[in-house]
Design a protein around this motif. Structure first.
Motif, PDB file in Angstrom:
ATOM      1  N   ALA A 284      49.274 105.022  62.323  1.00  0.00           N
ATOM      2  CA  ALA A 284      48.727 105.191  63.674  1.00  0.00           C
ATOM      3  C   ALA A 284      49.207 104.064  64.586  1.00  0.00           C
ATOM      4  O   ALA A 284      49.586 104.294  65.747  1.00  0.00           O
ATOM      5  N   ALA A 285      49.202 102.834  64.061  1.00  0.00           N
ATOM      6  CA  ALA A 285      49.709 101.696  64.843  1.00  0.00           C
ATOM      7  C   ALA A 285      51.192 101.872  65.150  1.00  0.00           C
ATOM      8  O   ALA A 285      51.652 101.572  66.257  1.00  0.00           O
ATOM      9  N   GLY A 286      51.951 102.377  64.176  1.00  0.00           N
ATOM     10  CA  GLY A 286      53.372 102.603  64.399  1.00  0.00           C
ATOM     11  C   GLY A 286      53.627 103.676  65.442  1.00  0.00           C
ATOM     12  O   GLY A 286      54.538 103.549  66.266  1.00  0.00           O
ATOM     13  N   LEU A 287      52.821 104.738  65.427  1.00  0.00           N
ATOM     14  CA  LEU A 287      52.962 105.802  66.420  1.00  0.00           C
ATOM     15  C   LEU A 287      52.770 105.246  67.823  1.00  0.00           C
ATOM     16  O   LEU A 287      53.542 105.557  68.748  1.00  0.00           O
ATOM     17  N   ILE A 288      51.738 104.407  67.998  1.00  0.00           N
ATOM     18  CA  ILE A 288      51.482 103.790  69.301  1.00  0.00           C
ATOM     19  C   ILE A 288      52.647 102.891  69.708  1.00  0.00           C
ATOM     20  O   ILE A 288      53.101 102.903  70.862  1.00  0.00           O
ATOM     21  N   ALA A 289      53.149 102.104  68.758  1.00  0.00           N
ATOM     22  CA  ALA A 289      54.227 101.158  69.067  1.00  0.00           C
ATOM     23  C   ALA A 289      55.469 101.875  69.579  1.00  0.00           C
ATOM     24  O   ALA A 289      56.056 101.486  70.596  1.00  0.00           O
ATOM     25  N   LEU A 386      56.465  92.662  66.674  1.00  0.00           N
ATOM     26  CA  LEU A 386      55.400  92.183  65.788  1.00  0.00           C
ATOM     27  C   LEU A 386      54.515  93.350  65.355  1.00  0.00           C
ATOM     28  O   LEU A 386      54.116  93.459  64.184  1.00  0.00           O
ATOM     29  N   LEU A 387      54.212  94.230  66.290  1.00  0.00           N
ATOM     30  CA  LEU A 387      53.403  95.408  65.988  1.00  0.00           C
ATOM     31  C   LEU A 387      54.117  96.312  64.990  1.00  0.00           C
ATOM     32  O   LEU A 387      53.506  96.824  64.030  1.00  0.00           O
ATOM     33  N   ILE A 388      55.410  96.498  65.159  1.00  0.00           N
ATOM     34  CA  ILE A 388      56.176  97.360  64.263  1.00  0.00           C
ATOM     35  C   ILE A 388      56.271  96.763  62.863  1.00  0.00           C
ATOM     36  O   ILE A 388      56.123  97.467  61.849  1.00  0.00           O
ATOM     37  N   VAL A 389      56.523  95.460  62.766  1.00  0.00           N
ATOM     38  CA  VAL A 389      56.587  94.824  61.444  1.00  0.00           C
ATOM     39  C   VAL A 389      55.232  94.928  60.746  1.00  0.00           C
ATOM     40  O   VAL A 389      55.152  95.234  59.549  1.00  0.00           O
ATOM     41  N   GLY A 390      54.149  94.675  61.484  1.00  0.00           N
ATOM     42  CA  GLY A 390      52.819  94.818  60.900  1.00  0.00           C
ATOM     43  C   GLY A 390      52.574  96.237  60.415  1.00  0.00           C
ATOM     44  O   GLY A 390      51.990  96.452  59.337  1.00  0.00           O
ATOM     45  N   THR A 414      56.717 108.943  61.555  1.00  0.00           N
ATOM     46  CA  THR A 414      55.877 108.375  62.602  1.00  0.00           C
ATOM     47  C   THR A 414      56.729 107.826  63.737  1.00  0.00           C
ATOM     48  O   THR A 414      56.454 108.049  64.920  1.00  0.00           O
ATOM     49  N   GLN A 415      57.775 107.110  63.381  1.00  0.00           N
ATOM     50  CA  GLN A 415      58.676 106.531  64.382  1.00  0.00           C
ATOM     51  C   GLN A 415      59.298 107.618  65.246  1.00  0.00           C
ATOM     52  O   GLN A 415      59.293 107.534  66.483  1.00  0.00           O
ATOM     53  N   GLN A 416      59.808 108.668  64.628  1.00  0.00           N
ATOM     54  CA  GLN A 416      60.538 109.679  65.373  1.00  0.00           C
ATOM     55  C   GLN A 416      59.618 110.564  66.207  1.00  0.00           C
ATOM     56  O   GLN A 416      59.967 110.968  67.319  1.00  0.00           O
ATOM     57  N   VAL A 417      58.433 110.865  65.676  1.00  0.00           N
ATOM     58  CA  VAL A 417      57.467 111.627  66.475  1.00  0.00           C
ATOM     59  C   VAL A 417      56.992 110.780  67.652  1.00  0.00           C
ATOM     60  O   VAL A 417      56.821 111.278  68.771  1.00  0.00           O
ATOM     61  N   GLY A 418      56.794 109.466  67.419  1.00  0.00           N
ATOM     62  CA  GLY A 418      56.386 108.573  68.507  1.00  0.00           C
ATOM     63  C   GLY A 418      57.416 108.523  69.614  1.00  0.00           C
ATOM     64  O   GLY A 418      57.076 108.580  70.807  1.00  0.00           O
ATOM     65  N   ILE A 419      58.688 108.442  69.239  1.00  0.00           N
ATOM     66  CA  ILE A 419      59.766 108.417  70.228  1.00  0.00           C
ATOM     67  C   ILE A 419      59.764 109.701  71.047  1.00  0.00           C
ATOM     68  O   ILE A 419      59.955 109.698  72.265  1.00  0.00           O
ATOM     69  N   THR A 420      59.529 110.833  70.352  1.00  0.00           N
ATOM     70  CA  THR A 420      59.522 112.136  71.029  1.00  0.00           C
ATOM     71  C   THR A 420      58.281 112.313  71.892  1.00  0.00           C
ATOM     72  O   THR A 420      58.334 112.891  72.980  1.00  0.00           O
ATOM     73  N   ALA A 463      43.935  97.901  68.867  1.00  0.00           N
ATOM     74  CA  ALA A 463      42.581  97.421  68.578  1.00  0.00           C
ATOM     75  C   ALA A 463      41.855  98.365  67.623  1.00  0.00           C
ATOM     76  O   ALA A 463      41.170  97.925  66.688  1.00  0.00           O
ATOM     77  N   LEU A 464      41.990  99.679  67.842  1.00  0.00           N
ATOM     78  CA  LEU A 464      41.351 100.652  66.951  1.00  0.00           C
ATOM     79  C   LEU A 464      41.922 100.564  65.542  1.00  0.00           C
ATOM     80  O   LEU A 464      41.178 100.607  64.547  1.00  0.00           O
ATOM     81  N   ALA A 465      43.255 100.451  65.428  1.00  0.00           N
ATOM     82  CA  ALA A 465      43.877 100.341  64.112  1.00  0.00           C
ATOM     83  C   ALA A 465      43.412  99.072  63.402  1.00  0.00           C
ATOM     84  O   ALA A 465      43.105  99.086  62.200  1.00  0.00           O
ATOM     85  N   THR A 466      43.338  97.977  64.140  1.00  0.00           N
ATOM     86  CA  THR A 466      42.885  96.720  63.553  1.00  0.00           C
ATOM     87  C   THR A 466      41.450  96.833  63.062  1.00  0.00           C
ATOM     88  O   THR A 466      41.118  96.410  61.941  1.00  0.00           O
ATOM     89  N   GLY A 467      40.580  97.410  63.885  1.00  0.00           N
ATOM     90  CA  GLY A 467      39.188  97.557  63.488  1.00  0.00           C
ATOM     91  C   GLY A 467      39.034  98.421  62.258  1.00  0.00           C
ATOM     92  O   GLY A 467      38.241  98.114  61.352  1.00  0.00           O
ATOM     93  N   ALA A 468      39.787  99.529  62.191  1.00  0.00           N
ATOM     94  CA  ALA A 468      39.694 100.421  61.033  1.00  0.00           C
ATOM     95  C   ALA A 468      40.218  99.752  59.767  1.00  0.00           C
ATOM     96  O   ALA A 468      39.654  99.921  58.683  1.00  0.00           O
ATOM     97  N   LEU A 469      41.287  98.975  59.877  1.00  0.00           N
ATOM     98  CA  LEU A 469      41.847  98.311  58.706  1.00  0.00           C
ATOM     99  C   LEU A 469      40.965  97.179  58.200  1.00  0.00           C
ATOM    100  O   LEU A 469      40.963  96.866  57.013  1.00  0.00           O
TER     101      LEU A 469
END
Length: 488
Positions: A284-289, A386-390, A414-420, A463-469
């Protein structure tokens, strides 16, 4: 002692030196991933020239990019699992051979049909090479500082590749011909194919299970429909019946995929994997990034060309600063994860990217605002990386080697759907603010509205991804969990 998912990456530093073989392996894999990233954007600035040369109509010109994106996103998860079952090295080398041949075909194309065929084949090659290459990378380095450093460099070069593609595409088109945007891949692919057999360790997983055909059909069909629907919505609007129908069909197929996997004896994606908090929220974090940064590049391209009047080549060169920021972020990413943990890195990267993006709301119609754009994109590029590496460390950690192809396939999807996804969403926001008006001021108004939404999206998403993790729950990972364990 048990640790929560937030603790991945917070470990005592050990020996972080690479062997000579590991350095060579890393160079080969990073070089191939960089070339794949360049392919995503190398034709973007050359599309009008390609269209004129081959007789594409203006309405059909976006299909040069869409044909690539459909194949790359639709088949990534399938090829990632095939690599797990039949050999990552074999799939990686086969994909590079296909990339070289399809690039030669694209460079020699004399009709739109041949060019689109070449782009589809390039997309299929990308779908094979990217997850297989990432799986080879994660299995070549144990979890810890070396893997984090390798993933950081990989992320940096992939992001830099998007920027380099725009610059290189402009240069090759102006100095030589758009055909060299294809031909340049051929010698690089040949070199990788020649070196890979000696450098890469075959990580084939011996598995008696057959490929989950129903799962493969539903997930591939669902992803193809999703990407096509998003692309059509970006072109025709979100009220277009064809776009809405295709998106609905994609959703139905992906829901069917979930039910198929629950009942399959040898699922393409075990449901228990998708219940892991690290997999779900890491991706989810990667999709946002990826959705926010790639769509920001689109918005700033509108600003530079339609408001400030820059040429395509000058626009590409301006994004070189963003590329530099991603390289810096990638170089720092592994160290930040090792010191502060992967989840803290996701949050820090999201906050940095959001603040840098928010500053772009102040952009005006004079050329003097270029300095703000350059500074903000550099800082935002560091935060985005930093977000992508995390995200990458989170989404691939705690899983045995037998599932690394699946994990990296999910991450690549995730990366490719995010780009699209990002561009049509932000385009709709900008168009909603601009309306039917034209000219620099209305376009600037639409861009700044979309930039504000972009900033809020990355801040709330990270923030949501961080809270869930970080939230306590039944999912826990143990240090030293045997890598050969059948439990994912």
């Amino acid at each position: 002692m048990a640790t929560t998912t937030a603790d991945i990456g917070q470990r005592t530093p050990g020996d972080v030196r690479m062997t000579s073989r590991q350095r060579l392996t890393l160079t080969l894999l990073l070089g191939s991933q960089f070339m794949i990233a360049v392919d995503f954007s190398i034709l973007n600035v050359a599309l009008p020239v390609v269209g004129e040369g081959l007789g594409f109509s203006l309405a059909h010109l976006p299909w040069i990019a869409t044909a690539f994106a459909l194949a790359a996103a639709g088949f990534t998860l399938l090829f990632g699992r095939i690599a797990d079952l039949f050999g990552r090295k074999r799939i990686f080398i086969g994909g590079m051979v296909l990339l070289g041949l399809s690039s030669a075909l694209g460079g020699l194309a004399t009709t739109p049909e041949v060019l689109l065929t070449a782009r589809v084949l390039q997309g299929l090659a990308t779908a094979a090479v990217t997850p297989a290459g990432l799986a080879l990378l994660t299995t070549a380095f144990r979890e810890g500082p070396l893997r984090e450093r390798a993933l950081g460099l990989n992320g940096a070069l992939m992001s830099a590749g998007f920027t380099t593609g725009a610059i290189l595409g402009g240069l090759l088109t102006d100095l030589l011909s758009w055909r060299w945007a294809f031909f340049i891949n051929v010698p690089v692919a040949a070199a990788v194919v020649a070196l890979a057999p000696a450098l890469l360790t075959d990580s084939r997983i011996v598995c008696k299970h057959r490929l989950d055909v129903p799962g493969a059909i539903t997930v591939t069909g669902g992803l193809l429909a999703l990407v096509y629907g998003l692309t059509r919505a970006g072109e025709s609007g979100w009220t277009d019946p064809g776009a809405l129908g295709t998106l609905l069909a994609g959703a139905v197929l992906l829901i069917a995929f979930w039910h198929v996997e629950r009942r399959s004896a040898a699922p393409l994606v075990p449901v228990r994997i998708m219940r892991r908090r690290t997999v779900v929220w890491g991706n989810a974090a990667g999709l946002i990034a990826f959705a926010t940064e790639t769509s920001l590049v689109f918005l700033l391209t509108l600003y530079l060309q339609e408001v400030l009047g820059y040429s395509a080549l000058a626009t590409g060169l301006a994004f070189g600063v963003l590329g530099l920021g991603t390289v810096v972020g990638g170089a720092l990413g592994g160290r930040v994860v090792g010191r502060y943990g992967n989840v803290s890195t996701i949050l820090a990267g999201g906050v940095i990217q959001a603040v840098a993006t928010l500053s772009l709301v102040a952009l005006g119609t004079s050329g003097g605002w270029l300095y703000l754009l350059l500074a903000a994109t550099f800082v935002g590029g560091v935060g985005n990386m930093l977000l992508i590496v995390g995200f990458m460390v989170t989404a691939t950690s705690g899983l045995p080697d037998s599932l690394q192809g699946l994990a990296t396939g999910l991450a690549t999807m995730t990366q490719q759907v995010g780009i699209t996804l990002g561009i049509p969403v932000m385009s709709a926001v900008a168009a909603g603010r601009t309306g039917a008006e034209t000219g620099p001021s209305p376009i600037l108004s639409g861009v700044t509205a979309a930039v504000l939404v972009n900033s809020l999206l990355v801040l709330v998403g990270s923030a949501l991804a961080t809270g869930a993790l970080r939230s306590p729950g039944r999912l826990r990972l143990r240090r030293g969990w045997p890598r050969s364990s059948p439990r994912p």
